[in-house]
Design an enzyme around this catalytic site. Structure first.
Site, PDB file in Angstrom:
ATOM      1  N   GLY A 208     -40.819  -6.634  13.084  1.00 49.59           N
ATOM      2  CA  GLY A 208     -39.819  -6.415  12.618  1.00 49.59           C
ATOM      3  C   GLY A 208     -39.051  -7.229  12.243  1.00 49.59           C
TER       4      GLY A 208
ATOM      5  CE1 TYR B 183     -41.379  -6.843   3.020  1.00 50.82           C
ATOM      6  CE2 TYR B 183     -42.390  -8.310   5.291  1.00 50.82           C
ATOM      7  CZ  TYR B 183     -41.997  -8.229   3.876  1.00 50.82           C
ATOM      8  OH  TYR B 183     -42.388  -9.297   2.869  1.00 50.82           O
TER       9      TYR B 183
END
Length: 474
Positions: A178, A181
């Site tokens: 997390g 991206y």
């Protein structure tokens, strides 16, 4: 009075028992085969470093659309499953455990890097304004295609499918990536301009991360699922706006209700939000502080701020990182040029060829000789030419007592504490890793002479061998 917890103590993470509280952080190495299967040396690479309690693998794409960089591994085909089995076996053989990091690159992609050569996808059609590496050189990242509602749901299912395949291959669990991206792009106001249920309010922007986590938990179980987050990360054109801290407090609170095995925090800035997470989150916290000083290893666990600590570059360059920490031995430092892809020197270079203590039987730890160590502590505290001059003066004094100085050495693209001579360091310092300033490189290289066995030839050409503690002329 509460008992101080030692980083070397075991820890129960979900359904597995870790041998210590060290975690190998995920690091892209770009050495997979063209079809996304792990490269031939992947099992060796991960097996060498399995002394840590938990290994989190490099980012592994859950689908073709998820790939951002060339030569990165996947975990969604039968071939991927078969390829990862050898890696898992190597880690488990040493008593370690492994979670795959599931990474969807989102807009940080290029058609040249994906199997189908399609445009990257993202919450909104906003380019990050950066370049990306391709096999044809650096290129501008093109504007991504905004995902439709249906495509978002399909992407959520891709994560769940990849999680199932990871467990099928023998992994102990998965970590949802997390940071930077696709999931992070949904969180960021600079990358997400949607006006539907996935954009706008902080609750809507957190929805995709929560739905992915729910799907993975449904597929493999909460005790096998972790997630990596970074409230302070602002690279790759990402910004959370003024409500950033509230966004992450809300997200962590929602994820806590899913009973995930852990959250893995990459932390920048003040610790206030970490204390908030410690209060909100009721299971394991893995904490990564980029560039954490060696003296601070274990401090976050001892203070109760974290349950485990993760390390990236240290573990990359030191297969026996745990042994070196225990022995208070010097650490190898990797040149950044060897981080990604195969090197001209061969596939092992910068990947599986870092020296270990067992491979250096002449190891002499920092505390053996206070006289020489005190000098090098001073020298390491200098920078630039101050250290250069200090080293030169010491060498001139040594030459008055020894007619010739020789030290075995090997020229390589990483700095081993036992593999460079002072003269090499003086000539090579400007070309060494960015993490080594010239002065620090010179001082460290001088220490290398002290730490390894040194040969000198007397005026009568009678060769004598001195062990490190006897070598006082530096």
């Amino acid at each position: 009075m509460s008992k101080t917890i030692d980083i070397h103590s075991p820890f129960t993470l979900g359904r597995i028992r870790l041998q210590n509280r060290f975690v190998m952080a995920p690091m892209t190495r770009a050495r997979a085969n063209a079809d996304g299967t792990p490269g031939p040396l992947a099992a060796t690479y991960y097996g060498q470093r399995a002394g840590v309690g938990l290994t989190v693998t490099e980012g592994t794409q859950p689908s073709e659309d998820a790939q951002g960089y060339p030569m990165t591994p996947g975990i969604y085909t039968d071939a991927h499953v078969a390829g990862w089995r050898a890696v898992n076996d190597a880690i488990h053989a040493r008593g370690g455990h492994v979670f795959y990091q599931l990474m969807h690159a989102g807009r940080m992609s290029h058609p040249d890097n994906t199997p189908h050569h399609r445009q990257g996808v993202a919450p909104s059609a906003i380019a990050p304004g950066e370049q990306i590496y391709t096999l044809h050189g650096m290129k501008d990242i093109p504007v991504p295609r905004a995902l439709s509602i249906g495509e978002i749901q399909a992407t959520v299912e891709d994560y769940a499918h990849a999680a199932k395949r990871a467990i099928e291959s023998g992994a102990d669990g998965v970590e949802i990536h997390g940071v930077a991206y696709l999931i992070h792009q949904f969180l960021a106001v600079s990358a997400n301009l949607r006006t539907d249920r996935y954009g706008g309010s902080l609750e809507n922007r957190a929805r995709f991360a929560i739905e992915v986590s729910e799907a993975v938990v449904a597929a493999i179980g909460a005790e096998r699922t972790g997630i990596r987050l970074s409230p302070g990360f602002t690279g790759m054109g990402l910004s959370h706006g003024s409500e950033g801290p509230d966004l992450f407090r809300y997200l962590v609170g929602k994820l806590d209700k899913l009973s995930l095995a852990y959250i893995h925090i990459v932390h920048y800035g003040e610790d206030d939000i970490l204390h908030d997470f410690r209060r909100i989150w009721h299971r394991a916290i893995i904490l990564n502080r980029p560039a954490r000083p060696r003296a601070d290893i274990g401090k976050d666990i001892a203070s109760g701020l974290a349950d485990l600590e993760s390390y990236g570059a240290h573990v990359l360059a030191n297969p026996d990182f745990i042994e070196r920490v225990v022995a208070n031995a010097p650490l190898n430092t990797a040149d950044h040029s060897v981080y990604f892809g195969h090197q001209p020197e061969g596939p092992e270079a910068g990947y599986t060829d870092f020296p270990t203590l067992k491979a250096e039987p002449h190891l002499w730890t920092w505390g053996t000789c206070p006289t020489t160590v005190s000098f090098f502590h001073r020298c390491l505290g200098c920078c630039g030419w101050a250290a250069h001059i200090s080293v030169r003066r010491r060498l001139r004094r040594s030459r008055s007592r020894c007619s010739r100085l020789r030290a075995t050495s090997s020229r390589s693209r990483y700095l081993s504490p036992y593999s460079m001579t002072v003269n090499q360091c003086l000539s090579d310092a400007p070309r060494q890793s960015a993490s080594y300033r010239p002065g620090r490189s010179l001082a460290a290289a001088s220490l290398l002479i002290v730490l390894r066995q040194v040969e000198y030839c007397s005026p009568r050409r009678r060769t004598k061998r001195l062990s490190a503690p006897s070598w006082r002329c530096l």
